[in-house]
Design a protein around this motif. Structure first.
Motif, PDB file in Angstrom:
ATOM      1  N   TYR A  90      43.205-156.633 -99.438  1.00  0.00           N
ATOM      2  CA  TYR A  90      43.207-155.805 -98.399  1.00  0.00           C
ATOM      3  C   TYR A  90      42.630-156.193 -97.378  1.00  0.00           C
ATOM      4  N   GLU A  91      41.965-155.349 -96.195  1.00  0.00           N
ATOM      5  CA  GLU A  91      41.051-156.084 -94.882  1.00  0.00           C
ATOM      6  C   GLU A  91      40.707-154.738 -94.294  1.00  0.00           C
ATOM      7  N   ARG A  92      38.904-154.965 -94.729  1.00  0.00           N
ATOM      8  CA  ARG A  92      38.368-153.750 -93.828  1.00  0.00           C
ATOM      9  C   ARG A  92      38.674-153.682 -92.164  1.00  0.00           C
ATOM     10  N   LEU A  93      38.918-152.385 -91.974  1.00  0.00           N
ATOM     11  CA  LEU A  93      39.092-151.908 -90.208  1.00  0.00           C
ATOM     12  C   LEU A  93      38.002-152.761 -89.209  1.00  0.00           C
ATOM     13  N   SER A  94      38.352-152.756 -88.300  1.00  0.00           N
ATOM     14  CA  SER A  94      36.575-152.688 -87.609  1.00  0.00           C
ATOM     15  C   SER A  94      36.777-151.961 -86.586  1.00  0.00           C
ATOM     16  N   THR A  95      38.163-151.444 -86.447  1.00  0.00           N
ATOM     17  CA  THR A  95      38.140-149.855 -85.531  1.00  0.00           C
ATOM     18  C   THR A  95      38.881-149.271 -86.200  1.00  0.00           C
ATOM     19  N   ILE A  96      38.146-147.803 -87.188  1.00  0.00           N
ATOM     20  CA  ILE A  96      38.837-146.749 -88.078  1.00  0.00           C
ATOM     21  C   ILE A  96      39.954-146.552 -86.680  1.00  0.00           C
ATOM     22  N   TYR A 123      40.533-142.289 -80.717  1.00  0.00           N
ATOM     23  CA  TYR A 123      40.736-140.934 -80.325  1.00  0.00           C
ATOM     24  C   TYR A 123      41.027-140.248 -78.910  1.00  0.00           C
ATOM     25  N   PHE A 124      42.141-139.559 -78.884  1.00  0.00           N
ATOM     26  CA  PHE A 124      42.433-139.028 -77.181  1.00  0.00           C
ATOM     27  C   PHE A 124      42.176-137.917 -76.839  1.00  0.00           C
ATOM     28  N   TRP A 125      41.285-137.119 -76.343  1.00  0.00           N
ATOM     29  CA  TRP A 125      41.974-135.690 -76.081  1.00  0.00           C
ATOM     30  C   TRP A 125      42.907-135.288 -74.098  1.00  0.00           C
ATOM     31  N   GLU A 126      43.309-134.403 -74.051  1.00  0.00           N
ATOM     32  CA  GLU A 126      44.301-134.493 -73.277  1.00  0.00           C
ATOM     33  C   GLU A 126      43.593-134.405 -71.520  1.00  0.00           C
ATOM     34  N   ASP A 127      42.497-133.872 -71.551  1.00  0.00           N
ATOM     35  CA  ASP A 127      41.380-134.783 -70.512  1.00  0.00           C
ATOM     36  C   ASP A 127      41.105-135.718 -69.643  1.00  0.00           C
ATOM     37  N   GLY A 128      41.628-136.932 -70.592  1.00  0.00           N
ATOM     38  CA  GLY A 128      41.485-138.121 -70.564  1.00  0.00           C
ATOM     39  C   GLY A 128      40.666-138.953 -71.399  1.00  0.00           C
ATOM     40  N   THR A 129      39.928-138.452 -71.912  1.00  0.00           N
ATOM     41  CA  THR A 129      38.313-138.486 -72.953  1.00  0.00           C
ATOM     42  C   THR A 129      39.182-139.911 -73.690  1.00  0.00           C
ATOM     43  N   ARG A 130      38.638-141.019 -74.268  1.00  0.00           N
ATOM     44  CA  ARG A 130      39.088-141.169 -75.402  1.00  0.00           C
ATOM     45  C   ARG A 130      37.551-142.122 -75.655  1.00  0.00           C
ATOM     46  N   LEU A 131      38.133-142.132 -76.701  1.00  0.00           N
ATOM     47  CA  LEU A 131      36.578-142.433 -77.715  1.00  0.00           C
ATOM     48  C   LEU A 131      36.780-144.005 -79.119  1.00  0.00           C
ATOM     49  N   ASN A 132      36.682-144.530 -79.108  1.00  0.00           N
ATOM     50  CA  ASN A 132      37.211-145.997 -80.164  1.00  0.00           C
ATOM     51  C   ASN A 132      35.993-145.908 -81.380  1.00  0.00           C
ATOM     52  N   ALA A 133      36.312-145.175 -82.768  1.00  0.00           N
ATOM     53  CA  ALA A 133      35.220-145.031 -83.687  1.00  0.00           C
ATOM     54  C   ALA A 133      35.033-146.119 -84.216  1.00  0.00           C
ATOM     55  N   TYR A 134      34.526-146.597 -83.997  1.00  0.00           N
ATOM     56  CA  TYR A 134      33.685-148.365 -84.193  1.00  0.00           C
ATOM     57  C   TYR A 134      33.424-147.848 -85.858  1.00  0.00           C
ATOM     58  N   ALA A 135      33.729-149.200 -86.785  1.00  0.00           N
ATOM     59  CA  ALA A 135      33.158-149.027 -88.346  1.00  0.00           C
ATOM     60  C   ALA A 135      31.811-148.863 -88.715  1.00  0.00           C
ATOM     61  N   GLU A 136      31.818-149.744 -87.683  1.00  0.00           N
ATOM     62  CA  GLU A 136      30.265-150.401 -87.665  1.00  0.00           C
ATOM     63  C   GLU A 136      29.392-149.203 -87.271  1.00  0.00           C
ATOM     64  N   PRO A 137      28.225-148.348 -87.895  1.00  0.00           N
ATOM     65  CA  PRO A 137      27.591-147.394 -87.561  1.00  0.00           C
ATOM     66  C   PRO A 137      27.087-147.091 -86.662  1.00  0.00           C
ATOM     67  N   SER A 138      26.312-148.589 -86.047  1.00  0.00           N
ATOM     68  CA  SER A 138      25.442-148.596 -85.028  1.00  0.00           C
ATOM     69  C   SER A 138      26.645-148.975 -84.067  1.00  0.00           C
TER      70      SER A 138
END
Ligand code: FAD
Length: 492
Positions: free
Chosen positions: A80-86, A89-104
């Protein structure tokens, strides 16, 4: 040699078989379906492969320790592999956010996109780790139904830290108070759905879950989620466990409150029933159905069995003839009114008309899961447990709403891209796995006593009867189902 029958080859049933065979029991597993894994299975359709149920893999050491137990090296059998991006995320108003695995890195992304201090996010994840460490020892490793658990050192640490564990307020209240930003609150409230709960009711204790993804990691088995089932079945067989597929257990035989065996019907004997005798029986069948269907004459712990159930889901498996570079393995398209979405689900027992949409695409990591240039979409929408709703109508409306939402947010015409489809809903989940009301995680955790309102891993009234799986202690999801097998094996 003492003989044990296990009812069900779900992940907890298979793990139980390995643990008990290793302890020296002669183990036979009786599974109603023609395949193993229960919810953790897969299927193919028109050139696409789909994992049928779970898509997120956490705490892989719980799988690895089953190999270690029998003296094998897990990495020789299971990759198995560890994901670098968990998650994307997308919102209707166009906001997009990548939840990276690395906490910082994740914290910096939150600061960049939502303007919340990265330090604040990192501190939240540290608190999540602290809560997890305290609670893991107390709630997840041992039976809650033994005095020794409550008098241990681990329990003492739990009592001393009680005010910090979030038992007395809701997850939403804690997250709103801490972050104040609606989108970030929504992102962290979503973790309540990991055990089918409502963030506006479930205790803030469930804020332990982000720790698993960000600090410990989110993973993907290289041959797909179903490989967890496949490698563990092979491991069980290698140490002598016998599997009987298409054998449905009809009754647990008892005499003077003592297990005697099981009555089974097998498809290859034209449903002819037979009684088989065993020293012990372990039920991996949902606990409510175990009592109601297999032990009709015995006293039932009705208070536990009648607890409200966790959420279920409607899943659209879509073969999509296009590739979407903005999507990853896990994607969430959020609803604009999360509170109302959960109210509609848990109070009205319906599906909100602007639901949050989860899209899992395993072909992002395993390209042969879809034809070239195409993607295998597993689209999950949280839904109430089955109470006889008009599912055909709900699903018809939902399909339209989901297609419109995805098309809006990803600027595409999704309807024209779907070239194959299968659908799973609360009714078919119940039919395929015997989960009461099609709930994904047994009883809901929508109140602070929920952990104590799950059935123990053993019967208090019938000797030599044990319970494992997502409907009993410590709870639903692959890691907890695996833990239930571990606790049961300790008790047995
Ligand atoms: P099950 O998988 O329900 O297996 C029970 C088995 O018992 C079945 O094979 C059934 O056929 C058999 N059985 C029942 N009655 C009888 C009988 N009378 N005789 C013989 N056999 C019988 N968890 C995660 O960790 N991550 C996720 O991302 C995730 N997502 C999910 C998405 C979906 C759509 C679903 C459905 C579940 C998801 N889960 C997830 C939850 C996870 O799948 C379950 O908690 C876990 O697989 C439960 O395993 P189990 O062994 O308890 O039971």
């Amino acid at each position: 040699m003492k003989r044990v029958a296990i009812i069900g080859a779900g992940i907890a049933g298979i793990a139980s078989a390995i643990r008990l065979a290793h302890k020296g029991y002669e183990v036979e597993v009786f599974e109603a379906n023609e395949y193993a894994g229960g919810k953790l299975s897969s299927f193919e359709q028109d050139g696409y492969r789909f994992d049928a149920g779970p898509s997120l893999f956490t705490l892989p050491h719980l799988v690895e320790e089953l190999f270690q137990l029998v003296g094998k090296k897990a990495s020789d059998f299971f990759e198995y592999e560890r994901l670098s991006t968990i998650c994307h995320y997308f919102w209707e108003d166009g906001t997009r956010l990548n939840a990276y695995a690395e906490p910082s890195k994740f914290a910096q992304e939150v600061e960049k996109i939502l303007g919340i201090s990265a330090l604040k996010v990192e501190q939240f994840l540290k608190d999540s780790a602290f809560k997890y460490e305290v609670l893991d020892g107390l709630f997840l490793q041992d039976s809650l139904h033994k005095l020794s658990t409550w008098t241990s050192k681990k329990a003492l640490r739990g009592y001393l830290n009680l005010p910090k564990l979030g038992i007395f307020g809701t997850m939403n209240h804690a997250n709103e108070k801490y972050f104040r930003h609606p989108k970030l609150v929504q992102l962290f409230n979503r973790y309540a759905t990991y055990n089918g709960s409502d963030p506006y009711q479930t205790p803030a204790t469930l804020n332990i879950i982000p720790h698993l993804e960000y600090n410990v990691g989110a993973f993907f088995p290289k041959k797909g989620m179903v490989d967890i089932t496949n490698v563990l079945v092979d491991l069980a067989k290698s140490i002598g466990v016998k599997f009987h597929f298409q054998y449905r257990v009809k009754e647990i035989l008892t005499q003077n409150q003592q297990v005697k065996g099981i009555r089974v019907a097998s498809q290859d004997r034209e449903e002819q029933e037979q009684e088989l005798f065993f020293d012990k029986v372990v039920s991996n069948m949902d606990v409510t159905h175990t009592y109601r269907k297999l032990l009709p004459q015995s006293p039932h712990p009705d208070k536990l069995l009648n607890q409200p159930k966790s959420s279920s889901g409607v899943i659209f498996y879509w073969g999509v003839k296009k590739s979407f570079p903005e999507l990853g393995l896990h994607n969430i398209l959020f609803s604009d009114d999360y509170r109302e979405e959960f109210r509609v689900m848990f109070e009205d027992k319906k599906i909100f008309n602007d639901p949050t949409v989860y899209i899992n695409i395993s072909s992002k990591h395993k390209p042969d899961d879809a034809p070239e240039g195409c993607e295998n979409w597993f689209v999950l929408i949280n839904a109430p447990a089955n109470e006889g709703q008009d599912w055909d109508k709900l699903i018809q409306d939902l399909r339209q709403q989901v297609i419109q939402k995805v098309s809006r947010i990803l600027s595409c015409d999704l309807a024209s891209l779907i070239e194959t489809e299968a659908i799973l809903d609360p009714r078919s989940i119940e039919l395929k796995t015997s989960s009461a009301q099609g709930a994904l995680y047994g009883n809901s955790s929508n109140n602070k006593y929920a952990a104590f309102l799950r059935h123990a891993n053993f019967s208090k009234t019938i000797k030599d009867l044990y319970f494992v799986g997502g409907s009993v202690h410590p709870g639903g999801g692959i890691p907890l189902a695996l833990s239930s097998a571990k606790i049961m094996a300790k008790e047995l």
